[in-house]
Write an enzyme that holds these catalytic residues in place. Structure first.
Site, PDB file in Angstrom:
ATOM      1  N   LYS A 123       0.364  -2.913 -11.089  1.00 47.64           N
ATOM      2  CA  LYS A 123       0.464  -4.442 -11.547  1.00 47.64           C
ATOM      3  C   LYS A 123       0.805  -4.663 -13.078  1.00 47.64           C
ATOM      4  CE  LYS A 123      -3.014  -6.990 -10.092  1.00 47.64           C
ATOM      5  NZ  LYS A 123      -4.252  -7.952  -9.882  1.00 47.64           N
ATOM      6  N   ASP A 160       0.198   3.903 -11.212  1.00 48.21           N
ATOM      7  CA  ASP A 160      -0.319   2.728 -11.367  1.00 48.21           C
ATOM      8  C   ASP A 160      -1.317   2.688 -12.397  1.00 48.21           C
ATOM      9  OD1 ASP A 160      -2.518   3.778  -9.778  1.00 48.21           O
ATOM     10  OD2 ASP A 160      -1.766   2.712  -8.135  1.00 48.21           O
ATOM     11  N   MET A 192     -12.907  -1.110  -3.858  1.00 50.94           N
ATOM     12  CA  MET A 192     -12.208  -2.298  -4.137  1.00 50.94           C
ATOM     13  C   MET A 192     -13.001  -3.572  -3.553  1.00 50.94           C
ATOM     14  SD  MET A 192      -8.347  -0.598  -3.519  1.00 50.94           S
ATOM     15  CE  MET A 192      -9.063  -0.052  -1.801  1.00 50.94           C
TER      16      MET A 192
END
Length: 265
Positions: free
Chosen positions: A74, A53, A189
């Site tokens: 993403k 990712d 996060m």
């Protein structure tokens, strides 16, 4: 000396097809390519396919030959590869006999869903190996001059995710208990949920003047650090424009940064 017969060759090919490749669950560290482990670098060079990712960062991703890369993070417009699709792809590639690296930022077993992938691989008879990486939960504060433990300030540290499973009815993080425990709280996060958990900690009785630091893109060239208190850090975040990926450090250790800042390289 005669070679193998057609039947022997066929048996050999069938055996190879029945022997899956190995999946390596590799942590890439916080982003600086010099913090890759020697083993991680070797596997990136020798793997047939690398599923990654964005969190490993552009410099590390750039080390992987383009023909080996599969971006499963993403995409533009908010589209994202689901975990179920990633799991299925790992099994598919391994069953083709390929050596596969599943590359994550930090350490894949620290809020990286590596444990779920390991379970899925095992359930499907795929051999795998866990390759540790330097977790950003420790490296992020450290490169900002903040030790997560300190003899004078924190004898314990709690690691918390600020991005839980969205299907949960309520958070499973006990902020009351964390406030009572003391020590250092490191939230990964958690930039978007910062107002929620800082309020939860204040409501639980944590001192509003407790030092807090935000470390954005730790070890990357454009790393930024913003500091405040439990009471002010949301305004500090907004004024500085701090964005993910970032680490939140809550506790007295965050206040030690000012003492070392001028000598920190």
């Amino acid at each position: 000396m005669s070679g193998p017969t057609d039947a022997e060759s066929s048996d050999s090919d069938a055996e190879a097809a029945d022997s899956p490749g190995t999946v390596y669950l590799v942590g890439s560290g916080p982003g600086d390519p010099e913090l890759l482990t020697v083993k991680a670098k070797r596997l990136l060079e020798s793997a047939d396919v690398v599923l990654h990712d964005k969190l490993p960062g552009p410099e590390i991703i750039g080390l992987i030959p383009e023909e080996k890369r599969e971006d499963v993070g993403k995409r533009a417009g908010g589209e994202r590869t689901s975990q179920a699709d990633i799991n299925a792809r790992l099994v598919e590639l391994a069953r083709e006999g390929k050596t596969v690296v599943r590359l994550k930022g930090g350490d894949s077993f620290v809020f990286g869903r590596g444990g779920e992938e390991a379970q899925h691989l095992a359930a499907n008879g795929i051999p795998f190996e866990y390759v540790p990486g330097i977790t950003s939960a420790i490296a992020g504060p450290g490169v900002a001059g903040i030790p997560v433990t300190h003899r004078d300030h924190a004898s314990s540290v709690s690691f918390v995710t600020g991005h839980e499973d969205p299907t949960k009815d309520e958070s499973s993080v006990n902020w009351d208990a964390l406030a009572a425990t003391g020590g250092t709280i490191v939230v990964l996060m958690g930039v978007g949920k910062l107002p929620d958990y800082t309020q939860a900690l204040r409501d639980a009785g944590m001192d509003p003047e407790t030092p807090v630091a935000l470390v954005e893109r730790a070890t990357w060239e454009d790393m930024r650090v913003a500091t405040g208190t439990l009471d002010t850090i949301v305004d500090v975040r907004d004024a500085a424009g701090i964005e993910p990926p970032a680490i939140t450090v809550i506790g007295d250790v965050a206040g030690t940064r000012e003492e070392v800042l001028h000598f920190l390289r």
